[in-house]
Design a protein around this motif. Structure first.
Motif, mmCIF file in Angstrom:
data_model
loop_
_atom_site.group_PDB
_atom_site.id
_atom_site.type_symbol
_atom_site.label_atom_id
_atom_site.label_comp_id
_atom_site.label_asym_id
_atom_site.label_seq_id
_atom_site.Cartn_x
_atom_site.Cartn_y
_atom_site.Cartn_z
ATOM 1 N N VAL A 1 0.832 -1.216 0.000
ATOM 2 C CA VAL A 1 0.000 0.000 0.000
ATOM 3 C C VAL A 1 0.858 1.253 0.000
ATOM 4 C CG1 VAL A 1 -2.037 -1.085 0.976
ATOM 5 C CG2 VAL A 1 -0.323 -0.109 2.498
ATOM 6 N N SER A 2 2.119 1.121 0.447
ATOM 7 C CA SER A 2 3.038 2.253 0.359
ATOM 8 C C SER A 2 4.471 1.736 0.298
ATOM 9 C CB SER A 2 2.866 3.214 1.539
ATOM 10 O OG SER A 2 3.378 2.647 2.713
ATOM 11 N N ALA A 3 5.323 2.535 -0.345
ATOM 12 C CA ALA A 3 6.752 2.231 -0.417
ATOM 13 C C ALA A 3 7.490 3.564 -0.376
ATOM 14 C CB ALA A 3 7.088 1.472 -1.688
ATOM 15 N N ARG B 1 11.051 1.151 2.662
ATOM 16 C CA ARG B 1 10.155 0.701 3.729
ATOM 17 C C ARG B 1 8.807 0.492 3.049
ATOM 18 N NH1 ARG B 1 10.162 4.928 7.090
ATOM 19 N NH2 ARG B 1 8.347 5.797 6.068
ATOM 20 N N VAL B 2 8.360 -0.764 3.046
ATOM 21 C CA VAL B 2 7.140 -1.130 2.330
ATOM 22 C C VAL B 2 6.081 -1.567 3.334
ATOM 23 C CG1 VAL B 2 6.150 -2.671 0.585
ATOM 24 C CG2 VAL B 2 8.516 -1.872 0.349
ATOM 25 N N GLN C 1 -0.893 -6.382 7.038
ATOM 26 C CA GLN C 1 0.297 -6.661 7.831
ATOM 27 C C GLN C 1 0.536 -5.454 8.740
ATOM 28 O OE1 GLN C 1 3.386 -8.288 5.469
ATOM 29 N NE2 GLN C 1 4.641 -8.833 7.216
ATOM 30 N N ALA C 2 0.685 -5.713 10.040
ATOM 31 C CA ALA C 2 0.776 -4.627 11.016
ATOM 32 C C ALA C 2 2.066 -3.815 10.894
ATOM 33 C CB ALA C 2 0.653 -5.194 12.435
ATOM 34 N N ARG C 3 3.164 -4.475 10.577
ATOM 35 C CA ARG C 3 4.456 -3.783 10.529
ATOM 36 C C ARG C 3 4.995 -3.739 9.100
ATOM 37 N NH1 ARG C 3 8.251 -6.132 15.074
ATOM 38 N NH2 ARG C 3 9.501 -4.456 14.193
ATOM 39 N N PRO C 4 5.675 -2.660 8.748
ATOM 40 C CA PRO C 4 6.268 -2.591 7.409
ATOM 41 C C PRO C 4 7.462 -3.541 7.298
ATOM 42 C CG PRO C 4 6.849 -0.634 8.683
ATOM 43 C CD PRO C 4 5.907 -1.445 9.528
ATOM 44 N N VAL C 5 7.833 -3.831 6.069
ATOM 45 C CA VAL C 5 9.009 -4.646 5.785
ATOM 46 C C VAL C 5 10.052 -3.767 5.112
ATOM 47 C CG1 VAL C 5 7.723 -6.803 5.591
ATOM 48 C CG2 VAL C 5 8.096 -5.409 3.550
#
Length: 145
Positions: free
Chosen positions: A37-39, A52-53, A58-62
């Motif tokens: 949804v965002s990068a 940061r994606v 998913q609660a936390r970004p990867v």
């Protein structure tokens, strides 16, 4: 997807991925249903691009790290972001030195000193193989530095 790449000149070594490429990487890594949804590209790295994606559901970004395409890398850089398997420490050291020497040859620089170090490493491989716990050592055999 809300996408925020770093602006760079077209001739810069590093080039951002496109939003579509990030979506493809996420689907490949996390499955076909993965939806970024965002990068946000995180700053000006020297070698790789880091994003940061945030993925839907998913609660936390990867964190996504992307190396430059192989054609923009030296041989000795192609394994910086992965861990190639070697049976011994000496194999890893010798392979790295040989790749650096080939890179030097490829740009027309003298690789004789690096080849000498590789020969010493091969001759003394038993000593190198006494390493039982890895330690990060930094240094640079690139003669132009």
């Amino acid at each position: 997807m809300d996408f925020h790449p770093v602006e760079r000149a077209s001739e810069a070594f590093q080039q951002s991925l496109t939003a579509e490429e990030i979506e493809q990487v996420c689907r490949r890594a996390f499955g076909g249903d993965a939806t970024p949804v965002s990068a946000v590209e995180l700053g000006m790295r020297m070698y790789n691009n880091v994003y940061r994606v945030t993925l839907a559901d998913q609660a936390r970004p990867v964190i996504l790290r992307v190396a430059p395409p192989n054609g923009r890398q030296f041989r000795s850089e192609r394994h910086l972001m992965r861990n190639p398997g070697y049976a011994t420490w000496s194999e890893a050291v010798i392979a790295s030195l040989e790749e650096i020497a080939a890179d030097l040859d490829g740009v027309g620089l003298d690789a004789a000193d690096v080849r000498k170090v590789a020969a010493v490493a091969a001759h003394e491989s038993a000593v190198i193989d006494e390493v039982t716990e890895p330690r990060l050592l930094t240094g640079d055999l690139w003669t132009v530095h």
